[in-house]
Design a protein around this motif. Structure first.
Motif, PDB file in Angstrom:
ATOM      1  N   GLY A  54     106.338  42.860  69.617  1.00 45.59           N
ATOM      2  CA  GLY A  54     106.133  41.486  68.596  1.00 45.59           C
ATOM      3  C   GLY A  54     104.653  42.187  68.095  1.00 45.59           C
ATOM      4  O   GLY A  54     103.730  43.172  68.157  1.00 45.59           O
ATOM      5  N   THR A  55     104.291  41.675  66.620  1.00 46.83           N
ATOM      6  CA  THR A  55     102.895  42.292  65.954  1.00 46.83           C
ATOM      7  C   THR A  55     101.573  41.564  66.133  1.00 46.83           C
ATOM      8  O   THR A  55     102.146  39.781  66.082  1.00 46.83           O
ATOM      9  CB  THR A  55     103.943  41.689  64.763  1.00 46.83           C
ATOM     10  N   THR A  56     101.050  41.879  66.613  1.00 45.77           N
ATOM     11  CA  THR A  56      99.959  40.904  66.749  1.00 45.77           C
ATOM     12  C   THR A  56      98.897  41.542  65.808  1.00 45.77           C
ATOM     13  O   THR A  56      98.251  42.273  65.552  1.00 45.77           O
ATOM     14  CB  THR A  56      99.180  41.429  67.853  1.00 45.77           C
ATOM     15  N   VAL A  57      97.931  39.918  65.585  1.00 49.36           N
ATOM     16  CA  VAL A  57      97.082  39.627  64.595  1.00 49.36           C
ATOM     17  C   VAL A  57      96.303  39.158  64.728  1.00 49.36           C
ATOM     18  O   VAL A  57      96.409  38.426  65.355  1.00 49.36           O
ATOM     19  CB  VAL A  57      97.933  39.612  63.057  1.00 49.36           C
ATOM     20  N   VAL A  58      94.666  39.627  64.062  1.00 49.69           N
ATOM     21  CA  VAL A  58      93.547  38.506  65.279  1.00 49.69           C
ATOM     22  C   VAL A  58      92.900  38.950  64.181  1.00 49.69           C
ATOM     23  O   VAL A  58      92.416  39.543  63.474  1.00 49.69           O
ATOM     24  CB  VAL A  58      92.956  39.586  66.699  1.00 49.69           C
ATOM     25  N   GLN A  59      92.222  37.097  63.322  1.00 50.70           N
ATOM     26  CA  GLN A  59      90.770  37.550  62.533  1.00 50.70           C
ATOM     27  C   GLN A  59      89.814  38.333  63.462  1.00 50.70           C
ATOM     28  O   GLN A  59      89.581  38.201  64.612  1.00 50.70           O
ATOM     29  CB  GLN A  59      90.669  36.078  62.874  1.00 50.70           C
ATOM     30  N   ASP A  60      88.695  39.308  62.559  1.00 53.35           N
ATOM     31  CA  ASP A  60      88.138  39.887  62.918  1.00 53.35           C
ATOM     32  C   ASP A  60      87.138  38.550  63.382  1.00 53.35           C
ATOM     33  O   ASP A  60      86.276  37.645  62.928  1.00 53.35           O
ATOM     34  CB  ASP A  60      87.181  39.715  61.631  1.00 53.35           C
ATOM     35  N   PRO A  61      86.175  38.925  64.671  1.00 55.04           N
ATOM     36  CA  PRO A  61      85.330  37.836  64.949  1.00 55.04           C
ATOM     37  C   PRO A  61      84.391  37.706  64.357  1.00 55.04           C
ATOM     38  O   PRO A  61      83.714  36.601  64.278  1.00 55.04           O
ATOM     39  CB  PRO A  61      84.754  38.027  66.233  1.00 55.04           C
ATOM     40  N   ASP A  62      83.959  38.880  63.911  1.00 59.88           N
ATOM     41  CA  ASP A  62      83.078  38.315  62.624  1.00 59.88           C
ATOM     42  C   ASP A  62      83.238  37.397  61.322  1.00 59.88           C
ATOM     43  O   ASP A  62      81.859  36.932  60.658  1.00 59.88           O
ATOM     44  CB  ASP A  62      82.121  39.737  61.877  1.00 59.88           C
ATOM     45  N   ASP A  63      84.442  37.254  61.214  1.00 57.14           N
ATOM     46  CA  ASP A  63      84.760  36.834  60.015  1.00 57.14           C
ATOM     47  C   ASP A  63      84.928  35.171  60.329  1.00 57.14           C
ATOM     48  O   ASP A  63      85.094  34.285  59.719  1.00 57.14           O
ATOM     49  CB  ASP A  63      85.426  37.534  58.901  1.00 57.14           C
ATOM     50  N   ALA A  64      84.945  34.832  61.901  1.00 61.96           N
ATOM     51  CA  ALA A  64      85.087  33.899  62.818  1.00 61.96           C
ATOM     52  C   ALA A  64      83.918  33.047  62.490  1.00 61.96           C
ATOM     53  O   ALA A  64      82.925  32.943  62.282  1.00 61.96           O
ATOM     54  CB  ALA A  64      86.238  33.815  63.758  1.00 61.96           C
ATOM     55  N   VAL A  65      84.855  30.961  61.691  1.00 60.34           N
ATOM     56  CA  VAL A  65      83.410  30.196  62.225  1.00 60.34           C
ATOM     57  C   VAL A  65      83.363  30.162  63.392  1.00 60.34           C
ATOM     58  O   VAL A  65      82.377  30.834  64.520  1.00 60.34           O
ATOM     59  CB  VAL A  65      83.911  28.741  61.468  1.00 60.34           C
ATOM     60  N   SER A  66      84.195  30.084  64.352  1.00 60.13           N
ATOM     61  CA  SER A  66      84.713  30.583  65.955  1.00 60.13           C
ATOM     62  C   SER A  66      84.859  31.060  66.241  1.00 60.13           C
ATOM     63  O   SER A  66      86.359  31.686  66.604  1.00 60.13           O
ATOM     64  CB  SER A  66      84.697  29.084  66.976  1.00 60.13           C
TER      65      SER A  66
END
Length: 246
Positions: A54-66
């Motif tokens: 499958g395809t995995t997508v992760v939000q940039d940690p520097d852009d994340a509130v937590s």
């Protein structure tokens, strides 16, 4: 998609069983997305998606509130895409469009061979227990030898000889079976009331379903009652002592 059992994980609801179920059902067609969040929920499930193509997508940690969840996913999984939240919708739309056009989202990756016990499942098993637990508090018990006497002690101080522990565990077993039988009996009664309500409202089909659920509960109550009423093997004190010394 298979039924998702999420109550075996600390998070409510848990992402890991959701991702696992999706990966098993749809393989390389799945897109897993991890966004802002605490701790590491979702990492194991995202790994399952990655392993099944499958395809995995992760939000940039520097852009994340937590950033804990995104960082954990990036640390443990070979992620396909890591980008700010604002860019993820466009990415997902593009991935889906490519799939609908017949293009592959990612190169298929065969699932690796698994050793026994590796499955991140919620199915009930009868593996050998890792430890015997305290009937009073549920903590793991440490076995010690006091001369020829075997004792079990939990880390907060409850102490049992082997013979007393066997008796205490059996009492806890009976109590658990009784509680399960009570719950099943109450379920049967509630289903009966729901069946009567549906019948009075003219919903015969719904009434039949509730009636079937009632009968199912009663049938399973019988199984528990038989367990409680059966004679159990209780070794004599001498036999138990010899077993504890073995």
């Amino acid at each position: 998609m298979p039924a998702i059992t999420w109550n075996t994980h600390w998070a409510r609801p848990a992402i890991d069983p959701l991702f696992r179920s999706a990966a098993r059902a749809y393989g390389s067609e799945v897109i897993g997305v991890i966004l802002t969040g605490g701790l590491n929920d979702g990492t194991a499930g995202l790994y399952e998606i990655e392993q099944r193509g499958g395809t995995t997508v992760v939000q940039d940690p520097d852009d994340a509130v937590s950033p804990s969840m995104p960082r954990s996913a990036l640390h443990h999984v070979a992620v396909d895409h890591c980008l700010p939240l604002a860019q993820i919708p466009t990415l997902l739309a593009g991935l889906v469009a490519k799939r609908d056009a017949g293009a592959l989202l990612a190169q298929p990756r065969p699932a690796p061979a698994r050793r026994r016990g590796q499955e991140m499942t919620a199915e009930y098993k009868l593996d050998q227990p890792v430890a015997v637990t305290c009937p009073d508090c549920g903590g793991a018990l440490r076995r010690t030898e006091l001369g020829t006497l075997t004792q079990f002690r939990c880390h907060i101080g409850h102490v049992y000889t082997a013979e007393v522990l066997v008796a205490a565990q059996f009492a806890a077993l009976e109590e658990s079976l009784e509680a399960a039988m009570r719950s099943l009996s109450e379920r049967g009664e509630l289903c009966r009331q729901m069946a009567d309500k549906a019948q009075a409202a003219g919903n015969a089909s719904t009434a039949m379903q509730w009636d079937a659920a009632m009968r199912e509960a009663k049938e399973r109550t019988v199984v528990l009652r038989q367990l409680l009423e059966k004679e159990w093997t209780h070794p004599t004190d001498r036999e138990a002592l010899e077993a504890s010394e073995g």
